[in-house]
Design a protein around this motif. Structure first.
Motif, short mmCIF file in Angstrom:
data_model
loop_
_atom_site.label_atom_id
_atom_site.label_comp_id
_atom_site.label_asym_id
_atom_site.label_seq_id
_atom_site.Cartn_x
_atom_site.Cartn_y
_atom_site.Cartn_z
N ALA A 295 1.13 -1.27 -0.08
CA ALA A 295 0.04 -0.06 0.05
C ALA A 295 0.91 1.30 -0.05
O ALA A 295 0.71 2.29 -0.79
CB ALA A 295 -0.89 0.09 1.36
N ASP A 296 1.76 1.17 0.88
CA ASP A 296 2.82 2.37 0.82
C ASP A 296 3.45 2.40 -0.42
O ASP A 296 3.72 3.58 -0.97
CB ASP A 296 3.66 2.37 1.79
CG ASP A 296 3.11 2.24 3.32
OD1 ASP A 296 2.15 3.03 3.43
OD2 ASP A 296 3.84 1.65 4.16
N VAL A 304 -5.02 3.26 0.81
CA VAL A 304 -4.40 3.54 2.16
C VAL A 304 -5.43 3.58 3.12
O VAL A 304 -5.67 2.94 4.18
CB VAL A 304 -3.60 4.68 1.98
CG1 VAL A 304 -2.93 4.77 3.51
CG2 VAL A 304 -2.21 4.16 1.36
#
Length: 768
Positions: A295-296, A304
């Protein structure tokens, strides 16, 4: 015994040969000098007289010198590259400049500038008395017509080059220019003029060379300008014909190829990046809920936020399920919300996936387009490769012509500058000045040279005289060459020149009466009849050196009588006129004057000169006694002073075989008779070389006395005659050197000098 095994050519050389010892060598040279001293003095004196004559007649000359240097440093103001190239100044270059200074061009330039053809020193006979004499002699043999200008110039050039000296000082770059003249100021002026003419010649040579180079460069520049322009036009026309455009130093197709290639590289990298993102996204899509790192990495706020909500709900659902059971309505609602969030996350991921796929497709399409463009550019570049090769060749030719044109143009500009500012490497560092002292003739040097030359010439002449002097002069020569004793040396009896006809009154009054009459008779004696005086010399001059030498011969005869009977003595010689008759007569008179019974027999039947001199009126003699025509007592003549009995030759005018008479039994019988009647029988024999009469007398002769004329009779002749007469050698009493020059003899054997005899001989007249 006589030594006959030596070659006659070595006889005199052995006499003066140089021994191995240094002392003997020096002694032999000193002996040669002593013997030939008058000749050497005459030659040295002649050389000195000639030198003095030259010094008095030669005009004094003066030499002035100027110094010039070949300077390797150029003048900085005009320092530039020479059109003809700079030549390094080395030793060979300096020597070349010396030869240039000696050239006729420089000499003729000086002669022309100073008008030397009008100078009598260069076109006349020279200065001084010697030059005047030479000029007068030359005028006698000249044609009388005036010499042409060319002849005067050549004569002046010859005299000029004779008086000029050019030399290099050691290994330096300095050259010394010297000139010798009768006038010191003129010598300095000409020396400086030579230096100036050389510098002008060098400048003129450089100017002419530069001018010729400039003319040639001008023509070459025009030609190169045309060729360079044509080459440049060919390059432009070729580019136009082949659509070749040059941008920034590179061709357009080359620039396009580089740019498309760069774009292709970037497109390929972008495609690879897009595909990598798409593949990663496909892997993420397969997950229900992406983990935190994914996700990052996606950096998508929606995902996110949804993931954060999902995590919170999952935590709550876990709490509620554990607390109230999984079927609790709150837990079920939480799970429903979590499913909705997963669906939303998947939808968002698929949207992102589609976006990545779209980017990938765009990147692939762009890459394919760039590849197509690159292929087109490469195809176009391949079509222009051959044209490019020709273009480069044309450009190379154009650049070459342009470089040559620029180089020649620069050289032309330099040549123009050098014509305006000519320079030379030579410069005068010491100008010639008028000398204060004459340079020639050098009195001391000429006198020393004349003395040394005279000494060398005189010594050479002395050695030559010694080597060619093949006559007997010393007792040592007789003993060494002939192997027998030299019994005596008889001085020459010729009166000295300039003898007065009478004695001075003052001197005559001081002499004893007997000596006065004797000397007066000698001085008054006529010179046309010297024979009676010579034949009675020992009687009239008993204290003379000649009489003493004859006494030494008589002593030798008496001493030899101890060994064998020595009563019959024969006196002979090699050649006529060597003085054998004079010796035999004086020897007989000396023996008779001492009281002995002596008979003098003239046995020279071919030429009875003794009979003609002593008994010119004799009617009979030896020949008649041997032929038994007369008695011995009837033919004898007795000298009233010495009581010497003389037997003349007799009638010999028609005799053909005189040797037969001397070898006859009657002759032997006569000799036996004479032995019984006389104490000594002296036979005056004929010479050995012309006739053989002497050789037949060995049977009745006890001893032979051989007369050799001093300084005249050849050694080879004497050796040859004695070598061919062994019967005479066996009975040879010794040799007498006759007619010796006592002054010269003292130089060959000092103990025969006048110093050792003058106290015991008469001191007046020519009596020694």
């Amino acid at each position: 015994m006589l030594q006959v095994n030596k070659p006659t050519s070595e006889i005199n050389r052995e006499y003066i040969e140089v021994e191995s010892s240094p002392t003997q060598t020096l002694t032999s040279y000193l002996e040669v000098i002593r013997r030939q001293f008058p000749t050497m003095v005459a030659i040295v004196s002649a050389c000195l007289i000639l030198a003095l004559l030259y010094l008095f007649t030669a005009a004094p000359q003066f030499t002035s010198s100027a110094s010039m240097v070949i300077d390797t440093r150029k003048v900085q103001l005009f320092q530039q590259q020479s059109v003809l190239g700079d030549i390094a100044v080395d030793s060979a270059t300096v020597e070349t400049q010396v030869e240039i200074l000696k050239s006729e061009n420089i000499s003729l330039a000086v002669i022309r500038d100073l008008h030397l053809i009008d100078d009598p020193e260069f076109t006349g006979s020279g200065g001084g008395l010697l030059g005047t004499v030479i000029g007068a002699v030359g005028s006698l043999f000249s044609s009388g017509s005036a010499p042409s200008e060319f002849e005067q110039t050549r004569k002046a050039l010859e005299r000029f080059e004779k008086n000029r000296t050019i030399k290099r000082l050691g290994l330096t770059y300095v050259m010394e220019i010297g000139f010798t003249s009768l006038d010191p100021a003129k010598a300095a002026k000409i020396a400086n003029a030579i230096a100036d003419a050389y510098i002008v010649d060098q400048l003129e040579a450089k100017y002419q060379a530069t001018r010729r180079a400039s003319v040639w460069l001008q023509d070459r520049i025009k030609e190169l300008r045309t060729q360079a322009s044509a080459a440049q036009r060919a390059v432009v026309d070729f580019k136009t014909a082949n659509n070749i455009v040059d941008t920034g130093g590179r061709l357009m197709n080359e620039q396009q190829l580089a740019e498309v290639n760069s774009q292709l590289i970037l497109a390929h990298a972008a495609t690879a990046e897009a595909k990598a993102r798409l593949d990663r996204m496909n892997d993420i899509v397969k997950q229900d809920i992406p983990d935190a790192s994914v996700a990052d990495a996606l950096k998508n706020d929606t995902i996110v936020k949804l993931r954060s909500q999902y995590v919170d709900m999952a935590s709550k659902e876990s709490i509620w399920s554990s607390k109230y059971g999984s079927e609790h309505l709150a837990a079920v609602n939480l799970r429903s919300q979590m499913a909705e969030i997963r669906k939303n996350i998947q939808d968002e991921l698929k949207r992102i996936q589609e976006s990545y796929k779209s980017d990938y497709d765009i990147a692939v399409t762009r890459e394919e387009a760039i590849k197509t463009s690159l292929a087109n550019v490469v195809s176009e570049s391949q079509l222009t490769n051959q044209a490019q090769i020709q273009l480069r060749e044309l450009e190379s030719n154009a650049q070459s012509y342009q470089a040559m044109y620029d180089n020649f143009l620069q050289r032309y500009m330099e040549s123009v500058q050098q014509q305006s500012f000519p320079i030379t490497e030579a410069r005068v560092i010491s100008a010639a000045t008028a000398p204060l002292k004459k340079s020639s003739p050098k009195t001391l040097i000429i006198l020393a040279a004349a003395l040394m030359g005279g000494l060398m010439l005189s010594f050479g002449a002395a050695m030559a005289r010694e080597l060619t002097d093949k006559v007997f002069r010393t007792t040592g020569q007789v003993e060494e060459v002939l192997g027998t004793n030299c019994i005596a040396i008889l001085p020459s009896l010729a009166p000295p020149a300039g003898l007065p006809s009478k004695l001075p009154d003052g001197l005559q009054s001081k002499l004893p009466t007997g000596l006065q009459s004797k000397l007066a008779g000698k001085l008054a004696r006529p010179k046309n009849n010297p024979e009676p005086d010579l034949l009675r010399y020992v009687v009239e001059n008993p204290l003379s050196r000649f009489a003493e030498a004859v006494r030494s011969l008589k002593v030798a005869v008496d001493l030899n009588s101890i060994v064998r009977e020595n009563r019959v003595l024969a006196v002979t010689s090699t050649l006529p006129n060597e003085g054998k008759s004079t010796l035999s007569t004086n020897l007989a008179q000396l023996m008779a004057h001492s009281g002995a019974r002596v008979l003098l027999v003239d046995c020279d039947l071919r030429n009875p000169s003794l009979s003609r001199a002593l008994v010119p009126t004799a009617q009979g003699g030896l020949v008649d006694v041997v032929a038994q025509k007369v008695q011995l007592e009837d033919t004898l003549t007795v000298d009233p002073v010495t009581r010497l009995a003389i037997l003349p030759a007799g009638t010999t005018s028609k005799l053909l075989h005189t040797n037969e008479i001397l070898a006859s039994k009657a002759m032997h019988a006569l000799m036996t008779l004479l032995r019984s009647k006389f104490d000594y029988v002296v036979l005056d024999m004929p010479p050995m070389a012309p006739v053989v009469d002497v050789r037949v007398t060995s049977s009745f002769v006890d001893s032979y006395v051989f007369v050799v004329e001093w300084g005249r009779t050849n050694i080879d002749v004497v050796s040859h005659n004695l070598r061919g007469s062994p019967e005479i050698q066996n009975k040879l009493l010794g040799v007498v050197l006759n007619k010796a020059d006592t002054k010269m003899l003292a130089r060959y054997e000092s103990y025969h000098g006048r110093y050792y005899y003058q106290k015991y001989y008469a001191r007046y007249g020519y009596v020694e």
